[in-house]
Design a protein around this motif. Structure first.
Motif, PDB file in Angstrom:
ATOM      1  N   PRO A 120       0.892  -1.328  -0.351  1.00  0.00           N
ATOM      2  CA  PRO A 120       0.125  -0.306  -0.506  1.00  0.00           C
ATOM      3  C   PRO A 120       0.845   1.042  -0.107  1.00  0.00           C
ATOM      4  O   PRO A 120       0.628   2.007  -1.046  1.00  0.00           O
ATOM      5  CB  PRO A 120      -0.651   0.021   1.513  1.00  0.00           C
ATOM      6  CG  PRO A 120      -1.379  -1.432   1.453  1.00  0.00           C
ATOM      7  CD  PRO A 120       0.036  -2.180   0.991  1.00  0.00           C
ATOM      8  N   GLY A 121       1.624   1.362   0.809  1.00  0.00           N
ATOM      9  CA  GLY A 121       2.432   2.720   0.981  1.00  0.00           C
ATOM     10  C   GLY A 121       3.610   2.733   0.119  1.00  0.00           C
ATOM     11  O   GLY A 121       3.628   4.151  -0.644  1.00  0.00           O
ATOM     12  N   MET A 122       4.039   1.950  -1.396  1.00  0.00           N
ATOM     13  CA  MET A 122       4.533   2.298  -2.114  1.00  0.00           C
ATOM     14  C   MET A 122       3.091   2.226  -4.011  1.00  0.00           C
ATOM     15  O   MET A 122       4.535   2.497  -4.688  1.00  0.00           O
ATOM     16  CB  MET A 122       5.056   1.237  -1.885  1.00  0.00           C
ATOM     17  CG  MET A 122       6.133   0.853  -3.340  1.00  0.00           C
ATOM     18  SD  MET A 122       7.852  -0.384  -3.706  1.00  0.00           S
ATOM     19  CE  MET A 122       8.429   0.011  -5.372  1.00  0.00           C
TER      20      MET A 122
ATOM     21  N   LYS B 296       2.531   5.546  -5.844  1.00  0.00           N
ATOM     22  CA  LYS B 296       3.509   6.056  -5.932  1.00  0.00           C
ATOM     23  C   LYS B 296       4.616   5.210  -7.165  1.00  0.00           C
ATOM     24  O   LYS B 296       4.840   5.776  -8.214  1.00  0.00           O
ATOM     25  CB  LYS B 296       4.950   6.124  -4.985  1.00  0.00           C
ATOM     26  CG  LYS B 296       4.727   7.077  -3.422  1.00  0.00           C
ATOM     27  CD  LYS B 296       5.550   7.755  -2.795  1.00  0.00           C
ATOM     28  CE  LYS B 296       5.790   6.329  -1.779  1.00  0.00           C
ATOM     29  NZ  LYS B 296       6.710   6.507  -0.315  1.00  0.00           N
TER      30      LYS B 296
END
Lengths: 144, 82, 144, 82
Positions: free
Chosen positions: A50-52, A55
């Motif tokens: 999710p964090g990447m 992006k």
């Protein structure tokens, strides 16, 4: 440029409404990836980072926008449980000319395959298995 | 302190999706060595680095990437998106 | 395989509903051609050769089906009056793999450009003009 | 007897979209010669054959294509579909 990562299904017609409408667009290309029932596959589970994820896809999309004369570009990628026939993801490109729209869509697909943090686990008659990355998908990047 | 994340079969072998790791490792490779030394499940997960990829602070990185000032390291198999 | 030549607009979402659903399709590619407002174009008139058009497109589509492992292929082409922003035509291809779907869609487009009996007349600030065929469009055929 | 069809600027130069032509022409080129000899508007329309294409019975054809048994011949500029 629009990037979305979601578990919900999406509708191609809805997503394309107004897509690229602000430019002087002559060509739109879409690619849609669909879950296949190959080898008796009954379902698939897509994991992501999710964090990447957003992006990483935005970076790929920005690269496409800078390499081709695109008026717009759209990427939607799902995660979570999917069954054969479900749409996994789509890309769309809008440009003045067809060559740019086609090439940029192929570029996006090649990079999403190997550089966007998704992992597919397939469930079939022989149990569950993580999909292995294909050499040919990695090789496909060398043409860009 | 680092957040270390695991995805796909790496997560399954390690047995958890993320953990906080107290480490002074200078590079990703050093961190891998530390983790490998911990328990068999780590040694197993990291047995073949050519089958793994790493992201440092959510960007793809290399085994010799430095960890100074880094908050998050993630290990996972080659990606299969699209 | 579906080929349609019509004056009416079409809806991409509607046309793609169920497209390729019978095969074990993993990849769908679409191309949509849109009227551009280039050079102050205010409208366009597309003439075609009714007796020949569908047959000519069917021949091109059959060629695509035989050259690539396609599960399905769709071509819709409009004729009559159009204004900037209107969709002129679309192709869609469905295959197991993305390379075949992309290549077949590009093949269809290259052939439709130069081998389907349509002629575009553009109306702009300097009056009306028949669109001239481009050498590059003819040259594009040589890659197939 | 042949149906001869004209499209795009060929139609505009000839002044009509189709006509029935009484001809014994053996090939498309012979037919073009007959038409050219008729009137200026035909001579003008057929002045540069490299700018024209021909279909015989609704299939693309060549200038030396035979007309025996043919019902319909169409003349038009290079196509601009897509």
């Amino acid at each position: 440029m629009r990037v979305r990562v979601q578990s919900e299904p999406f509708d191609l017609g809805v997503e394309l409404a107004g897509f690229g409408a602000e430019g002087d667009v002559g060509a739109q290309v879409t690619f849609t990836g669909i879950v296949r029932a190959t080898g008796g596959l009954t379902r698939m589970e897509i994991e992501h980072y999710p964090g990447m994820t957003v992006k990483a896809i935005e970076k790929i999309a920005a690269e496409a926008m800078s390499r081709w004369a695109l008026d717009d570009c759209l990427v939607i990628h799902r995660y979570g449980p999917l069954v054969p026939g479900d749409r996994i993801m789509m890309v769309a490109t809008a440009s003045r000319h067809r060559a740019a729209a086609f090439e940029a869509a192929e570029f996006l697909m090649d990079y999403l395959k190997s550089r966007a943090p998704f992992w597919k686990k397939e469930y079939g008659p022989d149990g569950a298995e993580w999909v292995a990355a294909k050499d040919e998908d990695e090789d496909a990047l060398s043409r860009w | 302190m680092l957040d270390v994340l695991y995805f796909a079969w790496v997560r399954e072998r390690i047995g958890e999706p993320r953990e906080r790791v107290e480490t002074g490792a200078a590079t990703v490779a050093d961190l891998v060595d530390e983790l490998r030394a911990r328990e068999d499940r780590y040694a197993l997960a990291f047995s073949d680095l050519s089958a793994l990829r790493v992201a440092v602070d959510q960007e793809l990185a290399e085994w010799d990437s430095p960890l100074q000032g880094v908050r998050e390291v993630a290990f996972f198999p080659p990606m299969t998106g699209g």
